[in-house]
Scaffold this motif. Sequence first.
Motif, PDB file in Angstrom:
ATOM      1  N   GLU A 113      91.663  92.009  39.890  1.00  0.00           N
ATOM      2  CA  GLU A 113      91.362  93.382  40.297  1.00  0.00           C
ATOM      3  C   GLU A 113      92.115  94.380  39.412  1.00  0.00           C
ATOM      4  N   LYS A 114      93.331  94.048  39.040  1.00  0.00           N
ATOM      5  CA  LYS A 114      94.091  94.925  38.143  1.00  0.00           C
ATOM      6  C   LYS A 114      93.408  95.011  36.779  1.00  0.00           C
ATOM      7  N   ILE A 115      92.864  93.890  36.318  1.00  0.00           N
ATOM      8  CA  ILE A 115      92.134  93.890  35.039  1.00  0.00           C
ATOM      9  C   ILE A 115      90.914  94.804  35.146  1.00  0.00           C
ATOM     10  N   LYS A 125      90.107  98.124  32.799  1.00  0.00           N
ATOM     11  CA  LYS A 125      88.862  98.258  32.027  1.00  0.00           C
ATOM     12  C   LYS A 125      88.095  99.504  32.469  1.00  0.00           C
ATOM     13  N   ALA A 126      88.148  99.813  33.755  1.00  0.00           N
ATOM     14  CA  ALA A 126      87.476 101.016  34.248  1.00  0.00           C
ATOM     15  C   ALA A 126      88.122 102.286  33.692  1.00  0.00           C
ATOM     16  N   ILE A 163      90.538 101.038  28.850  1.00  0.00           N
ATOM     17  CA  ILE A 163      91.441 100.288  27.972  1.00  0.00           C
ATOM     18  C   ILE A 163      90.631  99.258  27.192  1.00  0.00           C
ATOM     19  N   ARG A 164      90.750  99.305  25.874  1.00  0.00           N
ATOM     20  CA  ARG A 164      89.899  98.473  25.011  1.00  0.00           C
ATOM     21  C   ARG A 164      90.220  96.985  25.089  1.00  0.00           C
ATOM     22  N   ARG A 165      91.504  96.651  25.192  1.00  0.00           N
ATOM     23  CA  ARG A 165      91.871  95.229  25.181  1.00  0.00           C
ATOM     24  C   ARG A 165      92.888  94.958  26.280  1.00  0.00           C
ATOM     25  N   GLY A 193      86.243  91.279  33.216  1.00  0.00           N
ATOM     26  CA  GLY A 193      86.209  92.070  32.002  1.00  0.00           C
ATOM     27  C   GLY A 193      87.371  91.773  31.073  1.00  0.00           C
ATOM     28  N   LEU A 194      88.183  90.782  31.414  1.00  0.00           N
ATOM     29  CA  LEU A 194      89.317  90.379  30.586  1.00  0.00           C
ATOM     30  C   LEU A 194      88.869  90.160  29.143  1.00  0.00           C
TER      31      LEU A 194
END
Length: 336
Positions: free
Chosen positions: A107-109, A113-114, A117-119, A141-142
């Motif tokens: 969920e943090k990832i 991403k939302a 953050i690109r990477r 989305g990792l």
Amino acid sequence: MITSPYNTNDDDQVETEKELRSLATRLGLKDLSEASFFPKYFEVETIRACNARCRMCTVWKWQDKNGQMADSLFSKILGEIAGYAKWIDGVCLSRNGEPLLDNDLSEKIRKLKACGIRRVTFSTNASLMDEAKSISLIESGLDEIMFSVDGITKKTFESIRRGLNFERVMENCLNFITLRNDRGTKPRIRARMVLQKENRREEGVWKDFWLARLSKQDEVSSKPVHSWGGQLSNYEEPYNTERDSRLPCISPWSTMVIHFDGKVPLCGCDFNNKILMGDLSKSSIKEIFESENFIKVRKIHASGKRDDIPLCRGCHIWNPQRKRIYKRNTKGGGTL
């Protein structure tokens, strides 16, 4: 260009300033003075706990044995970095301990991403990476995941990664590769070995094993064990020269480490906050990165006097020459 506040040998200063220009190039900047604007990289320790007791790890010396980042602190970090998403090159959701012990990691990832953050990446010992967690991570989305696997035989692996089961870790990694491949090309997978006396003889077989199973987009690499800024003694350091002890490190200009409690240490080596740069419960990310604490460290490094800082003395963790990256050859094996 940041210049030296000290009187130094002219030749040494020329070499130091050449390295400063090289660091700017590595960060994609015209001049390193631009770097103090905001961190390019973050290492966010969402949990400090581990299910292993690896022989080269700092876990034995943690002053804060266990702790998890409060949701309010993570939300504060999200809120502050959201406006700099185009500037930030990456956020790593690991520092000390095993990040998969954080049940909210996926969920943090998604939240990072939302924010744009690109990477987003993290490093894991893979022992807890069952199928459900693997699918959740892939679908979050990792962008990148690193498997730390320090041996290709049960005896070697378990002598280093104490408390882990070799067969389970290997099965988890191979299953993750299959699940990833079935769904596309993300996340990129990195397999890494920390070289030490127990596993060095296995390096060749180890790299060929992973090269045969990973895709061209993935990475197989090794790097020598280190002393965490001179804080551990049970190690051998095969890479250490007087020249490199003088040259500045990229970390003070590029990276902010945030521990689970909001403390910001000097760098990733400073697991007990020996040199505390700031505290997110009292200041913002930007305020800390632009603070006198960071300015002083950058000036010392830019002067060629990095050894004046005990944690920086003889440290070469972020020197790219320490890392060996392997690629496939035409016979399907591996080569540098």
